[in-house]
Design a protein around this motif. Structure first.
Motif, PDB file in Angstrom:
ATOM      1  N   LEU A 130       0.852  -1.192   0.000  1.00  0.00           N
ATOM      2  CA  LEU A 130       0.000   0.000   0.000  1.00  0.00           C
ATOM      3  C   LEU A 130       0.890   1.246   0.000  1.00  0.00           C
ATOM      4  O   LEU A 130       1.782   1.385   0.844  1.00  0.00           O
ATOM      5  N   ILE A 131       0.653   2.112  -0.981  1.00  0.00           N
ATOM      6  CA  ILE A 131       1.453   3.347  -1.053  1.00  0.00           C
ATOM      7  C   ILE A 131       0.484   4.526  -0.966  1.00  0.00           C
ATOM      8  O   ILE A 131       0.070   5.091  -1.985  1.00  0.00           O
ATOM      9  N   PRO A 132       0.085   4.893   0.244  1.00  0.00           N
ATOM     10  CA  PRO A 132      -0.885   5.980   0.358  1.00  0.00           C
ATOM     11  C   PRO A 132      -0.277   7.320  -0.026  1.00  0.00           C
ATOM     12  O   PRO A 132       0.923   7.543   0.163  1.00  0.00           O
ATOM     13  N   LYS A 133      -1.110   8.197  -0.577  1.00  0.00           N
ATOM     14  CA  LYS A 133      -0.591   9.515  -0.955  1.00  0.00           C
ATOM     15  C   LYS A 133      -0.548  10.443   0.260  1.00  0.00           C
ATOM     16  O   LYS A 133       0.205  11.386   0.296  1.00  0.00           O
ATOM     17  N   ASN A 134      -1.399  10.142   1.234  1.00  0.00           N
ATOM     18  CA  ASN A 134      -1.449  10.950   2.464  1.00  0.00           C
ATOM     19  C   ASN A 134      -1.671  12.436   2.195  1.00  0.00           C
ATOM     20  O   ASN A 134      -0.962  13.287   2.730  1.00  0.00           O
ATOM     21  N   LEU A 135      -2.627  12.718   1.336  1.00  0.00           N
ATOM     22  CA  LEU A 135      -2.960  14.122   1.039  1.00  0.00           C
ATOM     23  C   LEU A 135      -4.216  14.504   1.819  1.00  0.00           C
ATOM     24  O   LEU A 135      -5.082  13.652   2.068  1.00  0.00           O
ATOM     25  N   PRO A 136      -4.335  15.753   2.199  1.00  0.00           N
ATOM     26  CA  PRO A 136      -5.485  16.132   3.041  1.00  0.00           C
ATOM     27  C   PRO A 136      -6.807  16.175   2.283  1.00  0.00           C
ATOM     28  O   PRO A 136      -6.833  16.412   1.067  1.00  0.00           O
ATOM     29  N   LEU A 137      -7.886  15.945   3.008  1.00  0.00           N
ATOM     30  CA  LEU A 137      -9.238  16.084   2.454  1.00  0.00           C
ATOM     31  C   LEU A 137      -9.488  17.570   2.192  1.00  0.00           C
ATOM     32  O   LEU A 137      -9.223  18.409   3.048  1.00  0.00           O
ATOM     33  N   ASP A 138      -9.965  17.893   0.992  1.00  0.00           N
ATOM     34  CA  ASP A 138     -10.256  19.292   0.666  1.00  0.00           C
ATOM     35  C   ASP A 138     -11.761  19.529   0.822  1.00  0.00           C
ATOM     36  O   ASP A 138     -12.567  18.910   0.134  1.00  0.00           O
ATOM     37  N   GLU A 139     -12.112  20.408   1.741  1.00  0.00           N
ATOM     38  CA  GLU A 139     -13.533  20.687   2.002  1.00  0.00           C
ATOM     39  C   GLU A 139     -13.905  22.101   1.585  1.00  0.00           C
ATOM     40  O   GLU A 139     -14.946  22.613   1.993  1.00  0.00           O
ATOM     41  N   SER A 140     -13.044  22.730   0.766  1.00  0.00           N
ATOM     42  CA  SER A 140     -13.243  24.152   0.494  1.00  0.00           C
ATOM     43  C   SER A 140     -14.382  24.440  -0.502  1.00  0.00           C
ATOM     44  O   SER A 140     -14.865  25.560  -0.554  1.00  0.00           O
ATOM     45  N   HIS A 141     -14.788  23.441  -1.290  1.00  0.00           N
ATOM     46  CA  HIS A 141     -15.888  23.695  -2.227  1.00  0.00           C
ATOM     47  C   HIS A 141     -17.213  23.685  -1.468  1.00  0.00           C
ATOM     48  O   HIS A 141     -17.417  22.859  -0.577  1.00  0.00           O
ATOM     49  N   PRO A 142     -18.135  24.578  -1.831  1.00  0.00           N
ATOM     50  CA  PRO A 142     -19.401  24.619  -1.075  1.00  0.00           C
ATOM     51  C   PRO A 142     -20.265  23.364  -1.226  1.00  0.00           C
ATOM     52  O   PRO A 142     -21.037  23.042  -0.331  1.00  0.00           O
ATOM     53  N   LEU A 143     -20.133  22.649  -2.345  1.00  0.00           N
ATOM     54  CA  LEU A 143     -21.021  21.507  -2.584  1.00  0.00           C
ATOM     55  C   LEU A 143     -20.440  20.152  -2.213  1.00  0.00           C
ATOM     56  O   LEU A 143     -21.156  19.256  -1.795  1.00  0.00           O
ATOM     57  N   PHE A 144     -19.139  20.002  -2.448  1.00  0.00           N
ATOM     58  CA  PHE A 144     -18.584  18.651  -2.299  1.00  0.00           C
ATOM     59  C   PHE A 144     -17.216  18.662  -1.643  1.00  0.00           C
ATOM     60  O   PHE A 144     -16.542  19.690  -1.576  1.00  0.00           O
ATOM     61  N   THR A 145     -16.826  17.481  -1.174  1.00  0.00           N
ATOM     62  CA  THR A 145     -15.476  17.301  -0.641  1.00  0.00           C
ATOM     63  C   THR A 145     -14.657  16.535  -1.684  1.00  0.00           C
ATOM     64  O   THR A 145     -15.213  15.776  -2.484  1.00  0.00           O
ATOM     65  N   TYR A 146     -13.362  16.716  -1.629  1.00  0.00           N
ATOM     66  CA  TYR A 146     -12.471  15.990  -2.535  1.00  0.00           C
ATOM     67  C   TYR A 146     -11.378  15.317  -1.711  1.00  0.00           C
ATOM     68  O   TYR A 146     -10.617  15.992  -1.019  1.00  0.00           O
ATOM     69  N   ASP A 147     -11.330  13.981  -1.803  1.00  0.00           N
ATOM     70  CA  ASP A 147     -10.322  13.220  -1.068  1.00  0.00           C
ATOM     71  C   ASP A 147      -9.360  12.588  -2.071  1.00  0.00           C
ATOM     72  O   ASP A 147      -9.653  11.537  -2.652  1.00  0.00           O
ATOM     73  N   PRO A 148      -8.199  13.209  -2.295  1.00  0.00           N
ATOM     74  CA  PRO A 148      -7.259  12.674  -3.291  1.00  0.00           C
ATOM     75  C   PRO A 148      -6.742  11.293  -2.936  1.00  0.00           C
ATOM     76  O   PRO A 148      -6.310  10.542  -3.815  1.00  0.00           O
ATOM     77  N   ASP A 149      -6.807  10.905  -1.669  1.00  0.00           N
ATOM     78  CA  ASP A 149      -6.357   9.568  -1.269  1.00  0.00           C
ATOM     79  C   ASP A 149      -7.328   8.474  -1.721  1.00  0.00           C
ATOM     80  O   ASP A 149      -7.011   7.296  -1.640  1.00  0.00           O
ATOM     81  N   LYS A 150      -8.502   8.888  -2.152  1.00  0.00           N
ATOM     82  CA  LYS A 150      -9.462   7.889  -2.650  1.00  0.00           C
ATOM     83  C   LYS A 150      -9.581   7.918  -4.177  1.00  0.00           C
ATOM     84  O   LYS A 150     -10.212   7.043  -4.764  1.00  0.00           O
ATOM     85  N   CYS A 151      -9.003   8.932  -4.792  1.00  0.00           N
ATOM     86  CA  CYS A 151      -9.135   9.080  -6.245  1.00  0.00           C
ATOM     87  C   CYS A 151      -8.413   7.933  -6.959  1.00  0.00           C
ATOM     88  O   CYS A 151      -7.283   7.590  -6.613  1.00  0.00           O
ATOM     89  N   VAL A 152      -9.077   7.339  -7.963  1.00  0.00           N
ATOM     90  CA  VAL A 152      -8.475   6.233  -8.716  1.00  0.00           C
ATOM     91  C   VAL A 152      -8.005   6.695 -10.093  1.00  0.00           C
ATOM     92  O   VAL A 152      -7.690   5.881 -10.951  1.00  0.00           O
ATOM     93  N   LEU A 153      -7.967   7.998 -10.304  1.00  0.00           N
ATOM     94  CA  LEU A 153      -7.478   8.593 -11.556  1.00  0.00           C
ATOM     95  C   LEU A 153      -8.211   8.063 -12.783  1.00  0.00           C
ATOM     96  O   LEU A 153      -7.603   7.856 -13.831  1.00  0.00           O
TER      97      LEU A 153
END
Ligand code: FES
Length: 223
Positions: A130-153
């Motif tokens: 397992l090679i986690p990216k360990n990037l923070p959850l971005d909650e700055s958008h008013p509608l949605f959150t973005y978790d780059p650690d879950k993104c599968v590109l």
């Protein structure tokens, strides 16, 4: 368009000439793992490498999302060779995916859970480190959150934002292991031109892009 027939896993299927094999198979109940395909996309991305099938007369397996059907085609979706390729591609995706289904707003609607079940592969695979990216959850958008650690590109959100909606808020940045879906300046706070069409979140096959209300429902459920 002309109606034609083909054989998928020993069953005769009718479809329209020119249709793409992945959509024909899915429509007729033959599940083929996939995360990057989008019906709207005329030129497939074919980045996830999950949708391999074998076709009689072909020297090697091919991706179903790039294959146009033809009359009499004989397709196998579950051979040992196909499953070996699909499992390898899937476990590679899992090697950078932060698995925490119990706390994820996409739990039970996640394509990775569906694929794991189909391929009989554990979501916490031991085959690849397992090679986690360990990037923070971005909650700055008013509608949605973005978790780059879950993104599968898978690129679905990028294509919809850039090519279909002609907005271009989301894009790929960096290369190799560093590759990310992000916005200009690497911050969702910089989404000034986002039209809030919601298509990127709807298309995300995993829990990387989640409407805030989905996340809240999950948190309340776990409380
Ligand atoms: S769905 Fe075919 S390569 Fe991703």
């Amino acid at each position: 368009m002309k109606a034609i027939s083909l054989i998928i896993d020993n069953q005769k299927v009718s479809a329209q000439e020119g249709d793409i094999l992945l959509w024909v198979a899915l429509k007729n109940g033959f599940y083929i793992p996939n995360v990057c395909a989008l019906k709207e996309r005329a030129v497939p991305f074919a980045g996830c490498r999950l949708c391999f099938v074998e076709i009689e007369g072909y020297p090697e397996p091919v991706t179903a999302c790039t294959e146009t059907i033809r009359e009499g085609m004989v397709v196998k979706t579950k051979t040992a060779t196909v499953q070996k390729l699909q499992r390898a591609a899937f476990e590679l995706i899992l090697s950078t995916h932060h698995v925490n289904c119990g706390h994820c707003g996409k739990n039970k609607k996640c394509e990775l859970q569906k694929i794991a079940l189909h391929l009989k592969v554990r979501l916490r695979s031991k085959r690849f480190r397992l090679i986690p990216k360990n990037l923070p959850l971005d909650e700055s958008h008013p509608l949605f959150t973005y978790d780059p650690d879950k993104c599968v590109l898978c690129g679905r959100c990028v294509w919809l934002c850039r090519e279909q909606q002609k907005v271009g808020t989301l894009n790929f940045a960096y290369r190799g292991f560093e590759m990310l879906v992000t916005t200009f300046g690497d911050s969702l706070a910089g989404v000034a031109n986002c039209t809030q069409c919601r298509k990127c979140v709807d298309a995300c096959p995993v829990g990387a892009l989640l409407f805030k209300e989905e996340q809240l429902i999950r948190e309340e459920h776990n409380a």
